[in-house]
Design a protein around this motif. Sequence first.
Motif, short mmCIF file in Angstrom:
data_model
loop_
_atom_site.label_atom_id
_atom_site.label_comp_id
_atom_site.label_asym_id
_atom_site.label_seq_id
_atom_site.Cartn_x
_atom_site.Cartn_y
_atom_site.Cartn_z
N THR A 1 8.79 1.80 -11.29
CA THR A 1 9.43 3.12 -11.31
C THR A 1 8.53 4.13 -12.03
N ASP A 2 8.33 5.30 -11.39
CA ASP A 2 7.54 6.40 -11.95
C ASP A 2 6.07 6.03 -12.22
N ALA A 3 5.53 5.05 -11.52
CA ALA A 3 4.15 4.59 -11.75
C ALA A 3 3.14 5.38 -10.93
N ASP A 4 1.94 5.55 -11.51
CA ASP A 4 0.80 6.11 -10.79
C ASP A 4 0.00 4.92 -10.26
N LEU A 5 0.12 4.67 -8.97
CA LEU A 5 -0.55 3.54 -8.31
C LEU A 5 -1.60 4.04 -7.32
N SER A 6 -2.03 5.27 -7.50
CA SER A 6 -3.02 5.83 -6.58
C SER A 6 -4.30 5.00 -6.64
N ASP A 7 -4.87 4.77 -5.48
CA ASP A 7 -6.12 4.01 -5.31
C ASP A 7 -6.01 2.54 -5.71
N ALA A 8 -4.81 2.03 -5.99
CA ALA A 8 -4.64 0.62 -6.35
C ALA A 8 -4.76 -0.26 -5.11
N ASN A 9 -5.07 -1.53 -5.32
CA ASN A 9 -5.21 -2.48 -4.23
C ASN A 9 -4.09 -3.51 -4.31
N PHE A 10 -3.14 -3.44 -3.36
CA PHE A 10 -2.05 -4.39 -3.24
C PHE A 10 -2.20 -5.26 -2.00
N GLY A 11 -3.40 -5.36 -1.46
CA GLY A 11 -3.62 -6.15 -0.26
C GLY A 11 -3.14 -7.58 -0.46
N GLN A 12 -2.39 -8.09 0.51
CA GLN A 12 -1.85 -9.45 0.54
C GLN A 12 -0.94 -9.77 -0.64
N ALA A 13 -0.45 -8.76 -1.35
CA ALA A 13 0.47 -8.99 -2.48
C ALA A 13 1.88 -9.27 -1.98
N ASN A 14 2.63 -10.04 -2.74
CA ASN A 14 4.04 -10.26 -2.47
C ASN A 14 4.80 -9.20 -3.26
N ALA B 1 -3.79 4.15 -1.84
CA ALA B 1 -3.72 2.73 -2.17
C ALA B 1 -3.97 1.87 -0.93
N ILE B 2 -4.21 0.60 -1.16
CA ILE B 2 -4.35 -0.38 -0.10
C ILE B 2 -3.16 -1.32 -0.20
N VAL B 3 -2.35 -1.39 0.84
CA VAL B 3 -1.21 -2.31 0.86
C VAL B 3 -1.22 -3.16 2.12
N SER B 4 -2.36 -3.21 2.81
CA SER B 4 -2.44 -3.97 4.05
C SER B 4 -2.02 -5.42 3.81
N SER B 5 -1.19 -5.92 4.67
CA SER B 5 -0.69 -7.29 4.64
C SER B 5 0.18 -7.63 3.43
N ALA B 6 0.59 -6.64 2.65
CA ALA B 6 1.55 -6.91 1.57
C ALA B 6 2.93 -7.11 2.20
N ARG B 7 3.79 -7.82 1.51
CA ARG B 7 5.16 -8.06 1.98
C ARG B 7 6.13 -7.22 1.16
N PHE B 8 7.09 -6.58 1.81
CA PHE B 8 8.01 -5.64 1.16
C PHE B 8 9.48 -5.91 1.47
N GLU B 9 9.90 -7.14 1.67
CA GLU B 9 11.31 -7.42 1.93
C GLU B 9 12.15 -6.96 0.74
N ASN B 10 13.25 -6.27 1.02
CA ASN B 10 14.19 -5.80 -0.01
C ASN B 10 13.55 -4.89 -1.07
N ALA B 11 12.48 -4.21 -0.71
CA ALA B 11 11.83 -3.28 -1.65
C ALA B 11 12.61 -1.97 -1.72
N ILE B 12 12.48 -1.28 -2.84
CA ILE B 12 13.04 0.06 -3.02
C ILE B 12 11.87 1.02 -3.06
N ILE C 1 -3.65 2.65 3.10
CA ILE C 1 -4.09 1.72 4.13
C ILE C 1 -3.01 0.67 4.28
N ILE C 2 -2.38 0.66 5.48
CA ILE C 2 -1.21 -0.18 5.70
C ILE C 2 -1.17 -0.62 7.17
N ARG C 3 -0.75 -1.85 7.39
CA ARG C 3 -0.59 -2.32 8.77
C ARG C 3 0.57 -1.60 9.43
N LYS C 4 0.48 -1.39 10.71
CA LYS C 4 1.49 -0.66 11.47
C LYS C 4 2.87 -1.32 11.37
#
Length: 155
Positions: A76-89, A103-114, A124-127
């Motif tokens: 919440t309220d985080a600055d995540l600019s330019d962070a790499n979340f690739g393949q993160a759960n 940021a990079i979030v390609s292949s990250a999983r976001f089930e039940n995310a807010i 950068i995110i997969r379609k």
Amino acid sequence: MASSLVNMVHPPAALAIPQTSICATEACDDNDYSGIDLAAKGEFFTKGSLKRAKFIKVKANAVNFFGADLTNADFTDADLSDANFGQANMNGVNLTNANLTNAIVSSARFENAIIDNTDWTDVIIRKDINNQLCEIAKGVNPKTGVDTRESLFCE
């Protein structure tokens, strides 16, 4: 000429880039990083276990979370600019009011995310993941003024 010869005999030292973080070998589940400038501290969480960790109002721009398990973490309220979340759960993660610009979030999983009021500009995110996030996207980021749905190019 002499300096060139010295460089050939003693090449500059190369520094290794760590492939895993301390949280990959020692779980950092439930840790509280709230309010910390992680970027200034040079922190990285590659392949770490950070389940339920708190990153509230954290500055984590350009921080590496590649392959990390962030299940139910709170950004919440985080600055995540330019962070790499690739393949993160990122299942169950709370990103309310977060700025993920570039940021990079390609292949990250976001089930039940807010993701209320998040800014996804130039992420950068997969379609298929982008489409999934569009189903729950709403609000305007309070710091950047960017509409969440517009930053994800939701239809």
